[in-house]
Write an enzyme that holds these catalytic residues in place. Structure first.
Site, PDB file in Angstrom:
ATOM      1  N   HIS A  27       0.868  -1.186   0.000  1.00  0.00           N
ATOM      2  CA  HIS A  27       0.000   0.000   0.000  1.00  0.00           C
ATOM      3  C   HIS A  27       0.909   1.242   0.000  1.00  0.00           C
ATOM      4  CE1 HIS A  27      -2.705   2.987   1.926  1.00  0.00           C
ATOM      5  NE2 HIS A  27      -3.720   2.206   1.596  1.00  0.00           N
ATOM      6  N   ASP A  45       3.297  -4.348   7.646  1.00  0.00           N
ATOM      7  CA  ASP A  45       2.036  -3.617   7.519  1.00  0.00           C
ATOM      8  C   ASP A  45       0.929  -4.647   7.753  1.00  0.00           C
ATOM      9  OD1 ASP A  45      -0.363  -2.653   6.614  1.00  0.00           O
ATOM     10  OD2 ASP A  45       0.470  -1.622   4.875  1.00  0.00           O
ATOM     11  N   GLN A  51      -4.349  -5.149   7.141  1.00  0.00           N
ATOM     12  CA  GLN A  51      -5.373  -6.070   6.638  1.00  0.00           C
ATOM     13  C   GLN A  51      -5.265  -7.448   7.292  1.00  0.00           C
ATOM     14  OE1 GLN A  51      -7.822  -5.165   4.674  1.00  0.00           O
ATOM     15  NE2 GLN A  51      -7.087  -3.219   3.869  1.00  0.00           N
ATOM     16  N   LYS A  68     -10.244  -0.365  10.667  1.00  0.00           N
ATOM     17  CA  LYS A  68     -10.507  -1.557   9.850  1.00  0.00           C
ATOM     18  C   LYS A  68     -10.827  -2.766  10.719  1.00  0.00           C
ATOM     19  CE  LYS A  68      -7.155  -0.233   6.257  1.00  0.00           C
ATOM     20  NZ  LYS A  68      -7.934   0.359   5.184  1.00  0.00           N
ATOM     21  N   CYS A  99      -4.867   2.652  -3.438  1.00  0.00           N
ATOM     22  CA  CYS A  99      -3.606   3.157  -2.866  1.00  0.00           C
ATOM     23  C   CYS A  99      -2.486   2.157  -3.100  1.00  0.00           C
ATOM     24  CB  CYS A  99      -3.741   3.475  -1.381  1.00  0.00           C
ATOM     25  SG  CYS A  99      -4.956   4.735  -1.044  1.00  0.00           S
TER      26      CYS A  99
HETATM   27  C1  PLP Z   1      -2.513  -2.707   3.629  1.00  0.00           C
HETATM   28  C2  PLP Z   1      -2.826  -1.318   4.075  1.00  0.00           C
HETATM   29  N1  PLP Z   1      -1.860  -0.575   4.619  1.00  0.00           N
HETATM   30  C3  PLP Z   1      -2.077   0.668   5.044  1.00  0.00           C
HETATM   31  C4  PLP Z   1      -3.322   1.255   4.952  1.00  0.00           C
HETATM   32  C5  PLP Z   1      -3.515   2.657   5.449  1.00  0.00           C
HETATM   33  O1  PLP Z   1      -4.411   2.695   6.506  1.00  0.00           O
HETATM   34  P1  PLP Z   1      -4.746   4.072   7.219  1.00  0.00           P
HETATM   35  O2  PLP Z   1      -5.355   4.947   6.155  1.00  0.00           O
HETATM   36  O3  PLP Z   1      -5.704   3.718   8.289  1.00  0.00           O
HETATM   37  O4  PLP Z   1      -3.467   4.634   7.727  1.00  0.00           O
HETATM   38  C6  PLP Z   1      -4.358   0.535   4.382  1.00  0.00           C
HETATM   39  C7  PLP Z   1      -5.698   1.152   4.207  1.00  0.00           C
HETATM   40  O5  PLP Z   1      -6.366   0.994   3.213  1.00  0.00           O
HETATM   41  C8  PLP Z   1      -4.106  -0.782   3.929  1.00  0.00           C
HETATM   42  O6  PLP Z   1      -5.076  -1.518   3.367  1.00  0.00           O
END
Ligand code: PLP
Length: 421
Positions: A134, A210, A213, A236, A378
């Site tokens: 992401h 990360d 998910q 999430k 993203c």
């Molecule tokens: C794999 C992953 N990393 C990071 C993020 C970023 O999350 P946040 O916007 O809550 O910081 C997301 C959100 O869509 C994501 O799916």
């Protein structure tokens, strides 16, 4: 009785009807249709116990934390610390002091980039990323790379949407950090973090996971993963927006310079300088999302009451049902971007119809009350690898059932027909 009050051991199978009843928004109608929420990969809905816990905090003992010596401030502080303790237990962290709250995982990753990475990386050093990251786990490293002359190396994908580890040892050779998602927000792919951590550590690199998910969908044990940094985001995982966090071992957090400077993160301040507070407050500058922490703690209680094993099992079964339904109904006319084996993937399903734009599909779905996400998610470098500008993505969670998947498939059939004319 709400699930929040149910002892984990009394619940062996996930009862979706009972769970649905805890989510008032799912009673809503959109365009006269039942709301079918299939966008939890983007942000999840919130159950009554989370709403109630936040309401209770505001009504009964809201005050700023760590500052007042009066009763409600002490109660508010205790609740804030209890939220750290719940998250630590949920992730099997050795100590609640290793849980640093941030506003989301984006801030958690930036915290590592601005503190540990800037203290330890210089020109010529390398960071290894994967093509399925992401932007939150790419852009902070681009910024650092441009500032310091750090090299970014990329782990490619296999034809079946897994990480291609053929050249991993070469990529890790001389690298300082491996940044990898535990579960892809586009492909659904689950990565074997324990094994990647072992290989990165053998090469002398630290590992940042990360887990945005993963934490909402699978049992996560940071000690079993044995990574160095694990980020997560509250919205999430049934919690409110405005709160997420970082786990890292105490010794590492102690050794890192502070991130944001200001109130709360200091022990003393003089005209000459300052000393930092104990963990985790050292990294929690200013007034934090206090009530959101209470909400996150309630979300953790809720997920624990269901049992994360049951959450994973439910999503595995429902993903299998959805993949079968999509391929049976649409065959080659619909491409699914992600593994088809549910043992190696989560409930995030990205797809495209031949010749129909992802956004057009999602608009037709909205008319039927079906919420999905369309776009690059993203993950623009991944879209480039896939050779598409965007996908439509349905993502499953604890409150989804086969009827929701059937509604998706029926609505997709309507979209296909509509655009074929
Ligand atoms: C794999 C992953 N990393 C990071 C993020 C970023 O999350 P946040 O916007 O809550 O910081 C997301 C959100 O869509 C994501 O799916």
């Amino acid at each position: 009785m709400s699930l929040n009050e149910v002892n984990e051991h009394e619940v062996d199978v996930l009862d979706v009807d009972r769970i649905k009843a805890d989510f008032p928004i799912l009673e809503r109608k959109v365009h006269g249709k039942r709301l079918v929420y299939l966008d939890s990969g983007n942000s999840s809905q919130k159950p009554l116990p989370v709403l109630a816990a936040m309401d209770h905090h505001y009504r009964e003992y809201y005050a700023n934390i760590h500052r007042g010596v009066y009763t409600i401030s002490e109660e508010s502080s205790a609740a804030y610390q209890a939220a750290h303790e719940k998250v630590a237990r949920f992730l099997n962290a050795p100590s609640w002091r290793e849980i640093v709250f941030t506003k989301n995982i984006t801030e958690a990753i930036n915290l590592v980039a601005y503190t540990w990475a800037r203290a330890n990386l210089r020109a010529g050093d390398a960071i290894v990323l994967t093509e399925m990251e992401h932007h939150a786990n790419i852009v902070p490293w681009h910024i650092l790379a441009a500032e310091r002359g750090v090299e970014l190396r990329w782990i490619p994908l296999t034809a079946d949407y897994q990480l291609d580890l053929t050249d991993l040892d070469r990529a890790l050779d001389g690298a300082k950090l491996l940044c990898v998602s535990a579960a892809s927000n586009v492909l659904g792919t689950l990565n074997d973090i324990a094994s990647l951590s072992a290989r990165a550590h053998a090469a002398g690199a630290k590992v940042l996971v990360d887990a945005a998910q993963a934490v909402p969908h699978l049992p996560v044990d940071v000690q079993a993963w044995n990574a160095d940094f694990v980020g997560f985001t509250g919205h999430k995982m049934l919690g409110p927006t405005g709160i997420g966090g970082l786990w890292a071992p105490e010794e590492l957090l102690e050794a890192m310079p502070p991130f944001l400077g200001g109130g709360e993160m200091i022990r003393t301040v003089t005209k000459e300088g300052f000393t930092t507070n104990e963990l985790p407050w050292k990294f929690e500058a200013g007034t934090m999302p206090i009530v959101e922490a209470t909400g996150l703690g309630a979300a953790v209680d809720y997920l624990e009451a269901i049992g994360m094993g049951a959450v994973r099992e439910h999503e595995r079964e429902l993903t299998r049902y959805a993949l079968d339904a999509l391929t049976d109904r649409f065959g080659d006319r619909l491409t699914i971007y992600g593994p088809l084996d549910v043992e190696t993937r989560g409930g995030t399903i990205s797809f495209l119809f031949d010749g129909i734009h992802a956004h057009d599909v999602s608009q037709v779905l909205d008319e039927d009350g079906v919420c999905v996400r369309a776009g690059h998610h993203c993950a623009k470098p991944l879209m480039k690898v896939l050779g598409v500008p965007a996908t439509t993505r349905a993502s499953l969670y604890v409150y989804n059932d086969e009827a929701d998947v059937d509604a998706l498939v029926d609505s997709l059939a309507r979209a296909e027909k509509f655009f074929a004319i």
